[in-house]
Design a protein around this motif. Structure first.
Motif, mmCIF file in Angstrom:
data_model
loop_
_atom_site.group_PDB
_atom_site.id
_atom_site.type_symbol
_atom_site.label_atom_id
_atom_site.label_comp_id
_atom_site.label_asym_id
_atom_site.label_seq_id
_atom_site.Cartn_x
_atom_site.Cartn_y
_atom_site.Cartn_z
ATOM 1 N N ASP A 376 0.807 -1.212 0.000
ATOM 2 C CA ASP A 376 0.000 0.000 0.000
ATOM 3 C C ASP A 376 0.850 1.276 0.000
ATOM 4 O O ASP A 376 0.450 2.289 -0.573
ATOM 5 N N PHE A 377 2.011 1.240 0.615
ATOM 6 C CA PHE A 377 2.838 2.439 0.753
ATOM 7 C C PHE A 377 3.644 2.757 -0.499
ATOM 8 O O PHE A 377 4.300 3.799 -0.567
ATOM 9 N N THR A 378 3.617 1.885 -1.475
ATOM 10 C CA THR A 378 4.543 2.021 -2.595
ATOM 11 C C THR A 378 4.301 3.256 -3.448
ATOM 12 O O THR A 378 5.238 3.901 -3.906
ATOM 13 N N SER A 379 3.032 3.621 -3.681
ATOM 14 C CA SER A 379 2.755 4.749 -4.566
ATOM 15 C C SER A 379 1.343 5.283 -4.305
ATOM 16 O O SER A 379 0.451 4.532 -3.895
ATOM 17 N N SER A 380 1.167 6.583 -4.549
ATOM 18 C CA SER A 380 -0.158 7.207 -4.452
ATOM 19 C C SER A 380 -0.724 7.534 -5.824
ATOM 20 O O SER A 380 -1.770 8.190 -5.912
ATOM 21 N N ALA A 381 -0.073 7.087 -6.872
ATOM 22 C CA ALA A 381 -0.570 7.331 -8.224
ATOM 23 C C ALA A 381 -1.882 6.583 -8.445
ATOM 24 O O ALA A 381 -2.062 5.458 -7.952
ATOM 25 N N TYR A 382 -2.775 7.200 -9.199
ATOM 26 C CA TYR A 382 -4.101 6.622 -9.384
ATOM 27 C C TYR A 382 -4.058 5.238 -10.042
ATOM 28 O O TYR A 382 -4.796 4.334 -9.609
ATOM 29 N N PRO A 383 -3.233 5.000 -11.069
ATOM 30 C CA PRO A 383 -3.197 3.647 -11.648
ATOM 31 C C PRO A 383 -2.792 2.583 -10.632
ATOM 32 O O PRO A 383 -3.333 1.469 -10.652
ATOM 33 N N VAL A 384 -1.848 2.922 -9.756
ATOM 34 C CA VAL A 384 -1.419 1.957 -8.737
ATOM 35 C C VAL A 384 -2.549 1.693 -7.748
ATOM 36 O O VAL A 384 -2.847 0.550 -7.400
ATOM 37 N N ARG A 385 -3.218 2.787 -7.299
ATOM 38 C CA ARG A 385 -4.321 2.618 -6.358
ATOM 39 C C ARG A 385 -5.467 1.822 -6.980
ATOM 40 O O ARG A 385 -6.124 1.013 -6.317
ATOM 41 N N ALA A 386 -5.716 2.070 -8.268
ATOM 42 C CA ALA A 386 -6.780 1.340 -8.961
ATOM 43 C C ALA A 386 -6.455 -0.152 -9.055
ATOM 44 O O ALA A 386 -7.326 -1.006 -8.849
ATOM 45 N N THR A 387 -5.196 -0.467 -9.348
ATOM 46 C CA THR A 387 -4.787 -1.880 -9.433
ATOM 47 C C THR A 387 -4.915 -2.568 -8.083
ATOM 48 O O THR A 387 -5.427 -3.698 -7.983
ATOM 49 N N LEU A 388 -4.471 -1.888 -7.025
ATOM 50 C CA LEU A 388 -4.572 -2.467 -5.688
ATOM 51 C C LEU A 388 -6.037 -2.658 -5.285
ATOM 52 O O LEU A 388 -6.400 -3.679 -4.688
ATOM 53 N N ALA A 389 -6.893 -1.681 -5.612
ATOM 54 C CA ALA A 389 -8.312 -1.807 -5.281
ATOM 55 C C ALA A 389 -8.943 -2.992 -6.002
ATOM 56 O O ALA A 389 -9.774 -3.719 -5.428
ATOM 57 N N PHE A 390 -8.557 -3.203 -7.245
ATOM 58 C CA PHE A 390 -9.084 -4.328 -8.016
ATOM 59 C C PHE A 390 -8.688 -5.659 -7.378
ATOM 60 O O PHE A 390 -9.524 -6.556 -7.188
ATOM 61 N N ILE A 391 -7.413 -5.793 -7.021
ATOM 62 C CA ILE A 391 -6.941 -7.046 -6.419
ATOM 63 C C ILE A 391 -7.577 -7.267 -5.053
ATOM 64 O O ILE A 391 -7.963 -8.389 -4.695
ATOM 65 N N GLN A 392 -7.695 -6.184 -4.279
ATOM 66 C CA GLN A 392 -8.314 -6.308 -2.965
ATOM 67 C C GLN A 392 -9.782 -6.711 -3.075
ATOM 68 O O GLN A 392 -10.269 -7.565 -2.319
ATOM 69 N N GLY A 393 -10.521 -6.111 -4.009
ATOM 70 C CA GLY A 393 -11.907 -6.509 -4.217
ATOM 71 C C GLY A 393 -12.019 -7.960 -4.662
ATOM 72 O O GLY A 393 -12.895 -8.708 -4.204
ATOM 73 N N PHE A 394 -11.126 -8.368 -5.564
ATOM 74 C CA PHE A 394 -11.086 -9.761 -6.018
ATOM 75 C C PHE A 394 -10.946 -10.701 -4.828
ATOM 76 O O PHE A 394 -11.635 -11.730 -4.736
ATOM 77 N N SER A 395 -10.064 -10.353 -3.899
ATOM 78 C CA SER A 395 -9.772 -11.221 -2.759
ATOM 79 C C SER A 395 -10.885 -11.211 -1.722
ATOM 80 O O SER A 395 -11.349 -12.266 -1.267
ATOM 81 N N PHE A 396 -11.329 -10.018 -1.344
ATOM 82 C CA PHE A 396 -12.303 -9.911 -0.265
ATOM 83 C C PHE A 396 -13.621 -10.582 -0.613
ATOM 84 O O PHE A 396 -14.254 -11.201 0.258
ATOM 85 N N PHE A 397 -14.051 -10.492 -1.864
ATOM 86 C CA PHE A 397 -15.348 -11.051 -2.222
ATOM 87 C C PHE A 397 -15.276 -12.543 -2.510
ATOM 88 O O PHE A 397 -16.299 -13.164 -2.809
#
Length: 440
Positions: A376-397
């Motif tokens: 999570d700390f690696t970058s605040s760029a929107y593409p990075v945050r979007a990728t992390l959100a996608f993977i997190q949603g994939f996992s949580f659901f």
């Protein structure tokens, strides 16, 4: 009778749809609070920790009071309870639009969670009633409501906030919650089993088949009289054919009986294994769950899963805004998480329908999700945050099906299912309330 079975089968899918809608409303409202949290902090003149706590109340209370709802459902009509709960939840959300203190809003959101529980639990029990052998599969299919709600409703709320304001948003959420009333109206008991459960008449048929397999039956007296009326040659031929047909029928009946008994052994092995260890149902009461050692040891699992999931739901958008992402773009992080959740849940359903162990899937996906948060700390760029959100949603659901698997697979006695579901949901509620308070 075939037509009746078909109607019951079809109504089971209506129950699946009802659970889908309930979860859509539950998660959609919770994700929408992620959009409304900054507005709530300003309007109610409070802090993020308090607002996070009261916003977590609907799902938290929905799960926390499940044991009490279970006890009430054993004495009340399931449909009446479910419809009353839907109406209560919707009216409380609408009332929040006109309240101006954190305490009163928190009370209304708590009562809304009570209404959600009153609709949610009867639907889960009805789903198990219709799909005893495939409960985990169909419960996971219904859980698409989680991902759909987190995908669609936050966008509606974010787009309508400038047009309708704070009050309009809660009235919209209350209107969405009124669909719980319709979901409650669909509750009914399964009158016959799609999976071929035997009735009293079926039990008598099996007993007759066993009797036929255990002893040879002779031709009836009427048959003998008719045969004696034939000439000797015809009589011998008919007797031979009759004996051949009788032996074939007995072999077929024996095979059918064997297959039926084998299916019963496969469906309820644990009940038969523990019959000599447990007390009768009428004397055991609610203490039967205390004998489910494996299930009780697994109770921390739904707590931690719900804690991480709802902390992510509530603060994904505010965290993105804190990192400098504009609100109009940050709201799409929730959408990307929902898309990832739909993909993850689809893959999970395919895997378990192919016979893959659901516990193995949970372990693999949980490892990926943990690694994603460490980045999570690696970058605040929107593409990075979007990728992390996608993977997190994939996992949580995918992971949110764990408590369903435990409630069904970690208990030995089916009579304990309703209380096992209730206790699992209670632990989920604890995790959700802690997520809203400590993460905020």
């Amino acid at each position: 009778m075939a037509a009746a079975n078909s109607r019951v089968d079809s109504w089971g899918y209506v129950i699946v749809l009802s659970k889908f809608v309930i979860l859509f409303i539950d998660t959609g409202i919770e994700k929408s609070f992620g959009v409304l949290i900054p507005t709530l902090v300003e309007r109610l003149e409070s802090d993020y920790a308090t607002i996070g706590l009261i916003c977590s109340m609907p799902p938290a209370i929905m799960y926390l009071i499940c044991p009490f709802v279970t006890l009430a459902l054993r004495r009340a009509n399931h449909r009446a309870v479910a419809m009353s709960g839907g109406l209560l939840s919707a009216l409380c959300l609408i009332a929040c639009a006109f309240l101006k203190t954190a305490v009163t809003v928190g009370i209304c959101l708590t009562l809304s969670g009570v209404g959600l529980a009153m609709t949610f639990l009867p639907t889960v029990l009805a789903l198990n009633d219709f799909f005893k052998d495939n409960f985990v599969l169909w419960s996971t299919v219904a859980a698409y409501g989680y991902t759909s709600g987190s995908l669609l409703l936050p966008i509606v709320i974010e787009r309508s906030l400038p047009a309708y304001g704070y009050q309009g948003e809660f009235i919209i959420l209350g209107g969405v919650a009124l669909h719980l009333l319709v979901c409650g109206a669909t509750i009914r008991k399964a009158t016959c089993r799609p999976n071929g459960d035997t009735s009293e008449r079926g039990g008598r048929d099996q007993e007759e088949k066993r009797h036929r397999c255990g002893s040879q039956e002779r031709p009836s007296l009427n048959g003998e009289v008719m045969l004696h009326q034939l000439d000797d040659k015809m009589w011998e031929e008919n007797v031979s054919q009759f004996e051949i047909r009788q032996r074939e029928q007995e072999d077929e009946n024996c095979e059918e009986t064997f297959l039926e008994e084998w299916r019963l052994i496969q469906h309820e092995p644990r009940r038969f294994q523990r019959n000599h260890e447990t007390l009768p149902n009428d004397s055991r009461g609610d203490c039967g769950l205390l004998q489910e050692g494996i299930f009780l040891l697994s109770l921390p699992i739904p707590f931690f899963i719900s804690y991480t999931t709802y902390a992510w739901m509530l603060f994904l958008v505010p965290h993105g805004e804190q990192l400098g992402i504009p609100p109009s773009k940050a709201v799409y992080l929730s959408t990307l998480g929902g898309i990832g959740g739909i993909l993850g849940r689809t893959i999970f359903i395919i895997l378990i329908s192919k016979g893959v162990s659901d516990l193995s899937v949970y372990i693999a996906v949980g490892s990926v999700c943990t690694g994603c948060f460490f980045l999570d700390f690696t970058s605040s760029a929107y593409p990075v945050r979007a990728t992390l959100a996608f993977i997190q949603g994939f996992s949580f659901f995918v992971e949110d099906s764990v408590y369903t698997s435990l409630s069904k697979g970690a208990i030995f006695d089916e009579d304990n299912f309703d209380m096992a579901v209730a206790i699992s949901n209670f632990m989920c509620g604890l995790g959700i309330s802690c997520a809203g308070l400590f993460t905020g």
